[in-house]
Design a protein around this motif. Structure first.
Motif, mmCIF file in Angstrom:
data_model
loop_
_atom_site.group_PDB
_atom_site.id
_atom_site.type_symbol
_atom_site.label_atom_id
_atom_site.label_comp_id
_atom_site.label_asym_id
_atom_site.label_seq_id
_atom_site.Cartn_x
_atom_site.Cartn_y
_atom_site.Cartn_z
ATOM 1 N N ASP A 127 7.202 -6.413 4.591
ATOM 2 C CA ASP A 127 6.222 -6.444 5.658
ATOM 3 C C ASP A 127 6.831 -7.350 6.716
ATOM 4 O OD1 ASP A 127 3.957 -4.910 4.791
ATOM 5 O OD2 ASP A 127 3.440 -6.520 3.397
ATOM 6 N N SER A 128 7.160 -6.795 7.873
ATOM 7 C CA SER A 128 7.760 -7.612 8.921
ATOM 8 C C SER A 128 6.747 -8.627 9.433
ATOM 9 C CB SER A 128 8.245 -6.739 10.077
ATOM 10 O OG SER A 128 8.779 -7.558 11.100
ATOM 11 N N ASN A 129 7.186 -9.847 9.548
ATOM 12 C CA ASN A 129 6.309 -10.876 10.114
ATOM 13 C C ASN A 129 6.488 -10.973 11.631
ATOM 14 O OD1 ASN A 129 8.871 -11.916 9.860
ATOM 15 N ND2 ASN A 129 8.207 -13.984 9.420
ATOM 16 N N ILE A 130 7.324 -10.114 12.174
ATOM 17 C CA ILE A 130 7.560 -10.051 13.615
ATOM 18 C C ILE A 130 7.152 -8.662 14.091
ATOM 19 C CG2 ILE A 130 9.318 -10.102 15.434
ATOM 20 C CD1 ILE A 130 10.982 -11.889 13.502
ATOM 21 N N VAL A 165 4.163 -8.722 1.563
ATOM 22 C CA VAL A 165 5.471 -8.504 0.935
ATOM 23 C C VAL A 165 6.597 -9.147 1.745
ATOM 24 C CG1 VAL A 165 7.143 -6.752 0.232
ATOM 25 C CG2 VAL A 165 4.700 -6.374 -0.175
ATOM 26 N N MET A 166 7.220 -10.152 1.148
ATOM 27 C CA MET A 166 8.400 -10.769 1.737
ATOM 28 C C MET A 166 9.613 -9.879 1.447
ATOM 29 S SD MET A 166 10.299 -14.439 1.004
ATOM 30 C CE MET A 166 8.829 -15.397 1.105
ATOM 31 N N TYR A 201 3.345 6.009 -2.772
ATOM 32 C CA TYR A 201 4.514 6.808 -3.154
ATOM 33 C C TYR A 201 4.673 6.892 -4.671
ATOM 34 C CZ TYR A 201 5.714 5.919 1.742
ATOM 35 O OH TYR A 201 5.684 5.802 3.103
ATOM 36 N N THR A 202 4.520 5.764 -5.341
ATOM 37 C CA THR A 202 4.722 5.779 -6.797
ATOM 38 C C THR A 202 3.586 6.491 -7.526
ATOM 39 O OG1 THR A 202 3.805 3.533 -7.025
ATOM 40 C CG2 THR A 202 6.208 3.729 -6.785
ATOM 41 N N SER A 203 2.419 6.639 -6.877
ATOM 42 C CA SER A 203 1.329 7.389 -7.502
ATOM 43 C C SER A 203 1.538 8.895 -7.367
ATOM 44 C CB SER A 203 -0.021 7.005 -6.874
ATOM 45 O OG SER A 203 -0.173 7.579 -5.586
ATOM 46 N N GLU A 222 0.838 -1.204 0.000
ATOM 47 C CA GLU A 222 0.000 0.000 0.000
ATOM 48 C C GLU A 222 0.875 1.257 0.000
ATOM 49 O OE1 GLU A 222 -2.692 2.127 3.358
ATOM 50 O OE2 GLU A 222 -3.171 0.021 2.986
ATOM 51 N N ALA A 223 1.914 1.271 0.816
ATOM 52 C CA ALA A 223 2.821 2.420 0.879
ATOM 53 C C ALA A 223 3.540 2.626 -0.451
ATOM 54 C CB ALA A 223 3.831 2.238 2.009
#
Length: 131
Positions: free
Chosen positions: A64-67, A48-49, A22-24, A17-18
Motif C-alpha cells: 500500500d503506497s504511503n505516497i 500493507v508495508m 485474488y486468492t479467493s 483486500e485485493a
C-alpha cells in the motif's frame, strides 16, 4: 541474481483486500506474508508495508503506497491466466469484471477458444484464456 517477481503498488490502502480477492478466486493461490505498518512507521498503521502472495506458483509482491502518485496500473502489464475449462474461464472473467471494465469482452478471437481481457476493480489487468 536471486529472484525476479512482479511488484504491485496499490494506492488507497487496498492491497490486502485485493490479495484476498485474488486468492479467493483462483485455486492454488495464497497470501504468503504480510508486514504491516506500525505506529509512526511512515504509512497508515495496519496497512500493507510489504506482502507476498502466489497464484499457481507465481509469486507477487505488493504494498500500500504511503505516497499519492500521479500514476497507477496500466494494461501494458497484465496477468495472463490459462484456464482448463469454459466454466472456469467464464467464472474468472465475470468475477474480475465486477467493479472493473472490459478491455476485450470474452469471445473467440481466433487465437484461442475463448479469451477475455479485463481491468479489475483495483486497476490490475488480466488476460483470461482458454486455449
Amino acid at each position: 541474481m536471486k529472484s525476479a517477481k512482479p511488484f504491485l503498488m496499490f494506492q488507497g490502502g487496498v492491497a490486502e483486500e485485493a490479495m484476498n480477492f485474488y486468492t479467493s478466486l483462483i485455486d492454488d493461490a495464497e497470501i504468503t506474508s504480510i508486514v504491516r505498518y506500525g505506529a509512526n512507521e511512515g504509512g497508515d498503521e495496519g496497512k500493507v508495508m510489504q506482502a507476498t502472495f502466489s497464484i499457481k506458483g507465481q509469486e507477487f509482491m505488493c504494498i500500500d503506497s504511503n505516497i499519492k502518485h500521479e500514476f497507477d496500473f496500466t494494461p501494458s502489464f497484465s496477468i495472463f491466466i490459462t484456464c482448463d475449462t469454459e466454466e472456469e474461464t467464464d467464472h474468472l472473467y465475470e468475477k474480475l469484471l465486477e467493479g472493473g471494465h472490459p478491455l476485450m469482452p470474452i469471445d473467440n478471437y481466433g487465437f484461442s477458444k475463448k479469451f477475455g481481457w479485463v481491468n479489475d476493480r483495483y486497476g490490475i489487468s488480466w488476460q483470461i484464456n482458454l486455449p
